[in-house]
Every structure is written in C-alpha cells, then in structure tokens.
Design a protein around this motif. Sequence first.
Motif, PDB file in Angstrom:
ATOM      1  N   ASP A 117      26.227  30.892  20.341  1.00  0.00           N
ATOM      2  CA  ASP A 117      26.703  30.165  21.521  1.00  0.00           C
ATOM      3  C   ASP A 117      26.008  28.808  21.651  1.00  0.00           C
ATOM      4  OD1 ASP A 117      28.111  29.557  23.808  1.00  0.00           O
ATOM      5  OD2 ASP A 117      26.687  30.581  25.138  1.00  0.00           O
TER       6      ASP A 117
ATOM      7  N   ARG B  35      26.381  24.661  21.615  1.00  0.00           N
ATOM      8  CA  ARG B  35      27.385  23.672  21.953  1.00  0.00           C
ATOM      9  C   ARG B  35      26.771  22.275  21.875  1.00  0.00           C
ATOM     10  NH1 ARG B  35      30.024  26.607  27.355  1.00  0.00           N
ATOM     11  NH2 ARG B  35      30.041  28.736  26.480  1.00  0.00           N
TER      12      ARG B  35
ATOM     13  N   ASP C 279      28.873  20.284  31.347  1.00  0.00           N
ATOM     14  CA  ASP C 279      30.176  20.057  30.722  1.00  0.00           C
ATOM     15  C   ASP C 279      30.225  20.458  29.252  1.00  0.00           C
ATOM     16  OD1 ASP C 279      28.451  18.140  29.850  1.00  0.00           O
ATOM     17  OD2 ASP C 279      29.850  16.438  30.059  1.00  0.00           O
ATOM     18  N   ALA C 280      29.226  21.221  28.764  1.00  0.00           N
ATOM     19  CA  ALA C 280      29.205  21.629  27.352  1.00  0.00           C
ATOM     20  C   ALA C 280      30.380  22.552  27.042  1.00  0.00           C
ATOM     21  CB  ALA C 280      27.893  22.333  27.028  1.00  0.00           C
ATOM     22  N   GLN C 281      31.122  22.250  25.968  1.00  0.00           N
ATOM     23  CA  GLN C 281      32.325  22.994  25.601  1.00  0.00           C
ATOM     24  C   GLN C 281      32.092  23.864  24.365  1.00  0.00           C
ATOM     25  OE1 GLN C 281      35.284  22.761  27.442  1.00  0.00           O
ATOM     26  NE2 GLN C 281      33.972  21.572  28.833  1.00  0.00           N
ATOM     27  N   GLU C 282      32.781  25.030  24.318  1.00  0.00           N
ATOM     28  CA  GLU C 282      32.740  25.877  23.129  1.00  0.00           C
ATOM     29  C   GLU C 282      33.350  25.134  21.938  1.00  0.00           C
ATOM     30  OE1 GLU C 282      34.490  29.681  23.561  1.00  0.00           O
ATOM     31  OE2 GLU C 282      32.995  30.419  24.983  1.00  0.00           O
ATOM     32  N   TRP C 283      32.835  25.420  20.748  1.00  0.00           N
ATOM     33  CA  TRP C 283      33.295  24.746  19.535  1.00  0.00           C
ATOM     34  C   TRP C 283      34.200  25.670  18.733  1.00  0.00           C
ATOM     35  CZ3 TRP C 283      32.885  25.607  14.266  1.00  0.00           C
ATOM     36  CH2 TRP C 283      33.200  24.531  13.427  1.00  0.00           C
ATOM     37  N   SER C 284      35.239  25.110  18.107  1.00  0.00           N
ATOM     38  CA  SER C 284      36.142  25.885  17.249  1.00  0.00           C
ATOM     39  C   SER C 284      36.335  25.167  15.916  1.00  0.00           C
ATOM     40  CB  SER C 284      37.509  26.067  17.922  1.00  0.00           C
ATOM     41  OG  SER C 284      37.380  26.814  19.111  1.00  0.00           O
TER      42      SER C 284
END
Length: 711
Positions: free
Chosen positions: A388, A390, A418-423
């Motif tokens: 997890d 980011r 504002d940290a977003q999950e990465w794909s």
Amino acid sequence: MTEENPSLFDSATAAETVSDPAARIEALRREIEHHTYLYYAKDAPEISDAAFDSLMRELRELEAAHPEFYDANSPTQRVGGYVGEQFAPVTHAARMYSIDDAMGLEELEAWLDRLQETLGRFVPLCCELKIDGSGIALTYEDGRLVRASTRGDGTTGEDITANIRTIRDVPLRLRDQAQAMLADPEAAIELRGEAYMPKSSFEKLNAAAAANGKDGFANPRNAAAGSLRQKDPSITEHRDLSTFIYATASNAAFRMGGQFELLEWMREAGFHVNPDVALCSTREEVLAFCEKVLEKRSSLPYDIDGVVVKVNEFAIQDAMGFTARAPRWAIAYKFPPEEKTTLLRDITVQVGRTGALTPVAELEPVRIAGSVVARATLHNEDEVRRKDVRVGDTVIVRKAGDVIPEVLGHVPSLRPADAQEWSMPQTCPSCGSPVVREEGEAAYRCVSIDCPAQAHERLVHWASRGAMDIEGLGDEVIGRLLESGRVTDVADYYNLSEYDLATLDMGRVNKDGEAIHLGPVVAAKILAELQASKQRGLARVLFGLGIRHVGKTTAESIAQAYPSIQALRDASEEQLAAIEGIGAIIAKSIYLFLRTPQNEQVIDRLLAAGVVMEEQRVDSGKPQTLAGLTFVLTGTLSQSGMSRTDAGAALKEMGAKVSGSVSKKTSCVIAGEAAGSKYDKAVSLGVPVIDEAAFLRILETGEAPEGVGEA
C-alpha cells in the motif's frame, strides 16, 4: 528469520496459504533461474541476496509440502551457479559447496542447539567474516600457482589464471617453511577464498566510469566478479582487487587438526587471511563475536554481509559430512539490512529484457549502507498493493544484503490526504502494445517482439551460439547497429548490406581522431555468417526468437512434433500442450507469441528473407538403432572427456532422444562421476541407470544395454 518483507518473502506458512501450489512452484522456479543467470553469468543481479534466499526458502517449503510436483531440474536440486563460455572450463578438485544461512540470531542459536544435540557437547567453533566478494579456487603444484578459477556451478568453474596472477596479494609461490608443512609438499593442493574490491577502489572505478559517460557497477561484489572475467588481464590488474583465502578442497593435504590452524598456515604460506577470526569455545563467545562484527561492519574497508561459523576440528567436519548443497558443520549468519525513510516521488514502469513490467519507486535520494539510493524496485502490481505505497508517501527503504534497494512499506501518519492507489498500465510504456498477465504469475508482460526495451537482448540472443550462431555479431556490434537505427528486430539482420556494416561507426576514434568503422573485411564475414544462419532449421529459430519458457531442448521437442512454422501456427493451444515435456504454461506462451501481430510480422519477414523454418532432418549415416529411446545424462564423463552436449549429440545420431529431466517415460539414465539428483530420481522411479563404461559400449556397438527400452 529476520523479516525482509512480510508480504512477499515471509514463507513460513507458504505451503498452507498458496491456493495453487503448482503454479506458484513453477513461477518461483522460473524466477530463481532468471536471477541465478543474472547473478552468475551477467554479474548483474536485480534482487538482493536476502530476497533470493527468501524465494528459495519458499520454493523448498512448497516442494516439501507437495512432493507430487518434484522436478529434478528445480533450483533446489542443485548446488547452484552458472558456468559461462568465455573462459576454458576447470573442474574443481572437490565440489565447492554453498553454506546454509541463518537469517538472524534466533536461527543461529537454533543451529547451535542442533549442533550441540547432535555431537552431545559444545565443540570449538571458528568464526570468520563472510566476505561479500566473488568465489575463487587456487591450485598449487610443488608450491607454485598453476591454475585459478571461478566458483562456477560448484563443480566446474572458469579458468581465470591470467587475471588472478595480476592480484598482488595472491602468492605465485608458497613460502618454503609453509610448503614443508604439507603432507606431500610436491602434490597439488586447491585453496578457496574470495576476491573482492575495497570500497575506496570501487568508488574510484565508478567515478572514472561516470567521467567517461559510462555506467558503473552496482556494488563492489559485481565489480570484483566483472574484473575477474576480463579478457584482457591488464584491465584486471588496474582494478585493485584483493583476496581473502580461508578454505581448501581437501583437509587431508594439511598436517593440522582444524580450521583455525589452517588459517594460521595460510598466513605463513603468504596468503591474505582476514584478521577478524575467533576460535570460540562457548555459545556466548560466538554471539559476542557476531555482535562485535556487526557494530564495526560499516567501518571496514571492504563489504561483508555476515559471519561464517564452522566446526573447528576437521575430524568432526569429516564425520558430519554434507547435505546435497551445503556442509552440515557450518552456518552463515546473515546480518539484518539497514533501513531508512525517504519520500516516494513517483512510481514508474521499467520493461525488462523478457518483457516483464516492473514498477520502480523514484525516491528522494537517501544514503543507505554506503551508497546513495534514488530508485528501488517494487517488484509487481500485487506487491505495490500489499505494501500500500503511494506517490507522496514517506516510505521505509533498505538495501537487503547491502545490494539492491527495496521499499518495505510506508509511514501511515505521514501520508498526504490526496495520495492515490497505483495501478499497472494496460499498455507497454515502451512500445504501446497490450500487456498480459499469465495465470499463476505476478508480472505483467509485453509480448511484442518489436518492443524497443527488449530489442537489444533479443538481438543478442538471436545471434548467440545456441540459437542462430552468427559469429561476429557480438554485443558491441549489435549495440551500435541498434543505436544507429540499422536494426530494430531480428528480421532486420537479413536486410543489412555490406555498406551498412562496413560504415558502422563503432563509437571510437583512432590516434588521428578519426572515427573507427567496422570495415569491409569484418562486414563481409558477418554477411556470410548471416547467410549461413538461414539454414539452421526450425528448432534454432524457435529458440532464437526468445519465446518465454522455450529453451533449446523445448524448441527441439516442438520442432519434432510440428516440423514447419506453418504447422506450428495452425496448432491449437491444447495440441501444443500435448507435446511431451511442454504442458499448459509453455503451450500458452507459444500460442500467444505466434498470434501477436508484431511477432507474426517479424516471422513473415524472416521467411521472406529466406530463413528456413522447417526442421531439417539430417541423415547421420548411422543405423537408427536407438530410435524410440529417451536418454538423460547426469554427472561428469571423465573416462571419455566428452561433454554432456557432445554425448547427447552422439546418441541423437543413432536415433535417440535426449532429455534434460527424468520421468517414467525415460528409457535410461547415463550417470557419470558426481551424478546428481537425476540419478536419485531414476532410482526412485525404477528407470535403468548405466555408468560411463556402458555408455561408451553403446557408442561402439550402436546397441542399448539389456533391459533398456524393454518395458
């Protein structure tokens, strides 16, 4: 075990938690084989020793829990290593074994407990530093250095005598008083140790490389290994290597009772022996030595990654013996890695030589274990999600094994709102082709043969000896062809003109400052080699294309089943999986490769250039008396001096099939000296086993021994 990464490498319960053990075992085997090749053949590891050890541990535990998936070719069934082809092979006087690891003080103490229980008492132990260098073997006859070699695969190494002779702390002749102490002063003895590069020399070497616009080495160990394998010994001479010698192939050659005395003899003989050694008579002394070394580790002028603890007395060592891969009388306590925190600036994607997409953490530079770290692998998408991490996180980073940086996780309290999950991107960042993720694998891959990120390795592989065998197309020439735009894929080789090659700028200048070109003589030779390569046949083409999971032997099996490229293109995935030794994973890889548009175009262009993609049936002129029989070779054929490759070729000339693994369908196993796990597998399956003498009779008579092929 000291935790490296609980989510990926904690294998304590792997056998219980993996939902598809067959797929996981196969994925681990492939990954370990890949990293073994990088470590031993390329001197360019992608992961740390600790990460590699964890992968190997998980594989051992899964194989132990699921014996039905036994494979004699598994990385767990051999000592390990890779023998290159650049230097002449050298067979060691005795196998150079690995040493089992204790990943933390708890495991070290458990080993001490088992040792004391086995022997009924606490015996003196010799504690030495575990030097982070490159293993070497030195052979002396009548007191003079006659040969030096790399460790190689533990049984066979590479002859690096000329390079070793340039290292000043290696004695070319033993001191007289030490030689006189040998059981037979004129006999050959083989000593073992590590060649290493001091930290200061490593920094100077990389600084010089940077000043010349070149990449440096990742760490001193890689620098030492690369320096030992230079074709020009003068390069090695200026690399400022040193050695520590600490072992021998046979204790019987020495008139002494234990390891500590042996080290004293080595000092007397003129060898560089590490001064940090202790003969410990209690458990407390062993642990105190390890703690002391750990405290001063960073101040040493060379890299270490642990402490080796050995039973001191040779008589006890001999009585305890070895497992299949390591001595029972020694353990390597591996130091815990150093950890730091820093900012994760971005997550980028790197495309590897096999098309694997690897997320990479772009970090705020931080100094760890003696060097500045600005990037670290995140392995794969699953790993990013498990940790997890980011963009914008404050992350925990370490250099596991003091080699490859790795992100362990993040500090939750410092995460931006504002940290977003990465794909993972769905298309290759290098060529834009769709990426795929095979069942049972963690990595996404680009399967396009035209992918620029994979181009160089694919071009080199196509020209290699085992594939199309195009002499003259070496790494440097291929690199210049790629940079100049003359080639982008393997089909472009066959469009090259003599002018294209002769005028190729080699990136160097002569004494007059004029650019050096490849020239017409070399160009003509390469063109002739390219023309000859067109006739190599389908099996070599399939191997040369670099299809994932398709090695040389697999390619031969495919070409036997489908002797033309058109027949292979028409085959279904199920039909491919039905080929002996192929299976579902390899079949899917071949099927997808042949149906990727970019790959289809390259194959069509190769056909148009005249590359033969049919299996050439060569008549050896010999009666096919062994047709229908499958042989497996293991061990060393010392009587004849034949390599296993040459022996296999001789059997094939008489119609036999030669396989790399033992199964119930195997007709016979030929076991030379030091036969390995293939011998054990044959015995367990009831497969006939013959020795080298019987094999030589087969070559002489053309007939299989009685009982072979009669089932």
